[in-house]
Design a protein around this motif. Structure first.
Motif, mmCIF file in Angstrom:
data_model
loop_
_atom_site.group_PDB
_atom_site.id
_atom_site.type_symbol
_atom_site.label_atom_id
_atom_site.label_comp_id
_atom_site.label_asym_id
_atom_site.label_seq_id
_atom_site.Cartn_x
_atom_site.Cartn_y
_atom_site.Cartn_z
ATOM 1 N N ALA A 94 10.855 -73.249 0.875
ATOM 2 C CA ALA A 94 10.863 -73.628 2.287
ATOM 3 C C ALA A 94 10.513 -75.109 2.417
ATOM 4 N N PRO A 95 10.888 -75.740 3.532
ATOM 5 C CA PRO A 95 10.545 -77.151 3.736
ATOM 6 C C PRO A 95 9.041 -77.436 3.639
ATOM 7 N N ASP A 96 8.207 -76.438 3.918
ATOM 8 C CA ASP A 96 6.755 -76.634 3.794
ATOM 9 C C ASP A 96 6.244 -76.361 2.379
ATOM 10 N N ALA A 97 7.166 -76.195 1.410
ATOM 11 C CA ALA A 97 6.881 -75.977 -0.010
ATOM 12 C C ALA A 97 6.437 -74.548 -0.337
ATOM 13 N N THR A 98 6.552 -73.644 0.603
ATOM 14 C CA THR A 98 6.276 -72.239 0.318
ATOM 15 C C THR A 98 7.351 -71.719 -0.632
ATOM 16 N N LEU A 99 6.921 -70.975 -1.663
ATOM 17 C CA LEU A 99 7.833 -70.435 -2.666
ATOM 18 C C LEU A 99 8.012 -68.933 -2.482
ATOM 19 N N GLN A 100 9.242 -68.475 -2.681
ATOM 20 C CA GLN A 100 9.523 -67.042 -2.680
ATOM 21 C C GLN A 100 10.439 -66.752 -3.866
ATOM 22 N N TRP A 101 9.916 -66.012 -4.858
ATOM 23 C CA TRP A 101 10.712 -65.630 -6.016
ATOM 24 C C TRP A 101 11.584 -64.440 -5.659
ATOM 25 N N LYS A 102 12.809 -64.409 -6.201
ATOM 26 C CA LYS A 102 13.741 -63.316 -5.948
ATOM 27 C C LYS A 102 14.243 -62.746 -7.269
ATOM 28 N N ASP A 103 14.489 -61.482 -7.261
ATOM 29 C CA ASP A 103 15.204 -60.777 -8.337
ATOM 30 C C ASP A 103 14.490 -60.800 -9.679
ATOM 31 N N GLU A 104 13.167 -60.815 -9.649
ATOM 32 C CA GLU A 104 12.417 -60.735 -10.907
ATOM 33 C C GLU A 104 12.702 -59.412 -11.621
ATOM 34 N N ASP A 105 12.914 -58.354 -10.843
ATOM 35 C CA ASP A 105 13.238 -57.053 -11.445
ATOM 36 C C ASP A 105 14.596 -57.100 -12.143
ATOM 37 N N GLU A 106 15.561 -57.819 -11.560
ATOM 38 C CA GLU A 106 16.874 -57.947 -12.183
ATOM 39 C C GLU A 106 16.790 -58.762 -13.472
ATOM 40 N N LEU A 107 15.933 -59.768 -13.490
ATOM 41 C CA LEU A 107 15.727 -60.549 -14.715
ATOM 42 C C LEU A 107 15.211 -59.644 -15.829
ATOM 43 N N GLU A 108 14.214 -58.832 -15.513
ATOM 44 C CA GLU A 108 13.647 -57.934 -16.523
ATOM 45 C C GLU A 108 14.675 -56.911 -17.000
ATOM 46 N N HIS A 109 15.458 -56.389 -16.079
ATOM 47 C CA HIS A 109 16.481 -55.408 -16.463
ATOM 48 C C HIS A 109 17.534 -56.046 -17.362
ATOM 49 N N ALA A 110 18.028 -57.225 -16.976
ATOM 50 C CA ALA A 110 19.031 -57.912 -17.798
ATOM 51 C C ALA A 110 18.458 -58.261 -19.171
ATOM 52 N N ALA A 111 17.184 -58.657 -19.215
ATOM 53 C CA ALA A 111 16.539 -58.977 -20.501
ATOM 54 C C ALA A 111 16.427 -57.722 -21.366
ATOM 55 N N SER A 112 16.122 -56.588 -20.744
ATOM 56 C CA SER A 112 15.991 -55.338 -21.514
ATOM 57 C C SER A 112 17.322 -54.912 -22.113
ATOM 58 N N LEU A 113 18.434 -55.356 -21.493
ATOM 59 C CA LEU A 113 19.771 -55.060 -22.021
ATOM 60 C C LEU A 113 20.242 -56.116 -23.023
ATOM 61 N N GLY A 114 19.408 -57.142 -23.241
ATOM 62 C CA GLY A 114 19.771 -58.201 -24.174
ATOM 63 C C GLY A 114 20.760 -59.210 -23.597
ATOM 64 N N LEU A 115 20.878 -59.261 -22.276
ATOM 65 C CA LEU A 115 21.855 -60.145 -21.642
ATOM 66 C C LEU A 115 21.313 -61.534 -21.334
ATOM 67 N N VAL A 116 20.020 -61.641 -21.151
ATOM 68 C CA VAL A 116 19.380 -62.931 -20.888
ATOM 69 C C VAL A 116 18.077 -63.000 -21.665
ATOM 70 N N ASP A 117 17.604 -64.213 -21.862
ATOM 71 C CA ASP A 117 16.300 -64.454 -22.483
ATOM 72 C C ASP A 117 15.336 -64.758 -21.347
ATOM 73 N N ALA A 118 14.558 -63.754 -20.933
ATOM 74 C CA ALA A 118 13.662 -63.903 -19.783
ATOM 75 C C ALA A 118 12.675 -65.041 -19.983
ATOM 76 N N ASP A 119 12.170 -65.248 -21.207
ATOM 77 C CA ASP A 119 11.222 -66.336 -21.457
ATOM 78 C C ASP A 119 11.873 -67.697 -21.236
ATOM 79 N N ALA A 120 13.126 -67.845 -21.649
ATOM 80 C CA ALA A 120 13.840 -69.113 -21.452
ATOM 81 C C ALA A 120 14.093 -69.364 -19.964
ATOM 82 N N VAL A 121 14.415 -68.316 -19.228
ATOM 83 C CA VAL A 121 14.649 -68.464 -17.787
ATOM 84 C C VAL A 121 13.348 -68.869 -17.100
ATOM 85 N N ARG A 122 12.244 -68.225 -17.456
ATOM 86 C CA ARG A 122 10.949 -68.588 -16.857
ATOM 87 C C ARG A 122 10.537 -70.006 -17.248
#
Length: 156
Positions: free
Chosen positions: A91-119
């Motif tokens: 947000a313009p006031d620097a508030t952060l909202q993370w999205k789709d952390e569950d999708e990151l974990e699911h894709a990582a569990s399938l070997g599709l992404v490296d969750a540590d590299a994304v983080r």
């Protein structure tokens, strides 16, 4: 930069009954979708993220959206990217909202992404703090036509 005005045509993957596919599907079908709002994407060749700017209906800058991704390269009609699932709304006031952390974990569990590299890329973005980008007051030329999908998009 990629300007995508409200109404721009896009394609997205769906399953056999037309639901959007958020994780890989061996037999995806593409459905039509029009952009629901004005957006400007700031893309860097071989970047690990892009920054999207969004405006409200009245033209006021609303927020930045960081899409974590991996660039595959030019395919002759556009740039292929692999979404890395994690997203960040700033947000313009620097508030952060993370999205789709569950999708990151699911894709990582399938070997599709490296969750540590994304983080790690997310940490780099926050450490460099690229906001504002300098594009917040961007206004398109009113004479610009609605973009069309490029020839050959269906052979990608």
């Amino acid at each position: 930069m990629l300007w995508m005005p409200k109404g721009s045509p896009a394609k997205y993957p769906v399953d056999a009954v037309g639901r959007e596919v958020r994780t890989p599907n061996p037999e995806p079908t593409l459905a039509d979708r029009a952009a629901s709002r004005n957006a400007l994407a700031l893309l860097k060749p071989n970047g690990r993220h892009s920054i999207w700017l969004f405006w409200s209906e009245n033209g006021a800058f609303e927020h930045w959206y960081v899409n974590f991704e991996r660039t595959l390269g030019w395919n002759g009609a556009g740039f292929d990217m692999v979404d890395q699932k994690l997203d960040l709304i700033v947000a313009p006031d620097a508030t952060l909202q993370w999205k789709d952390e569950d999708e990151l974990e699911h894709a990582a569990s399938l070997g599709l992404v490296d969750a540590d590299a994304v983080r790690a890329e997310a940490t780099r973005v926050l450490e460099r703090w690229p906001f504002p980008t300098g594009w917040e007051s961007f206004r398109p030329d009113p004479g610009w036509a609605l973009p069309l999908l490029p020839p050959g998009w269906d052979r990608v």
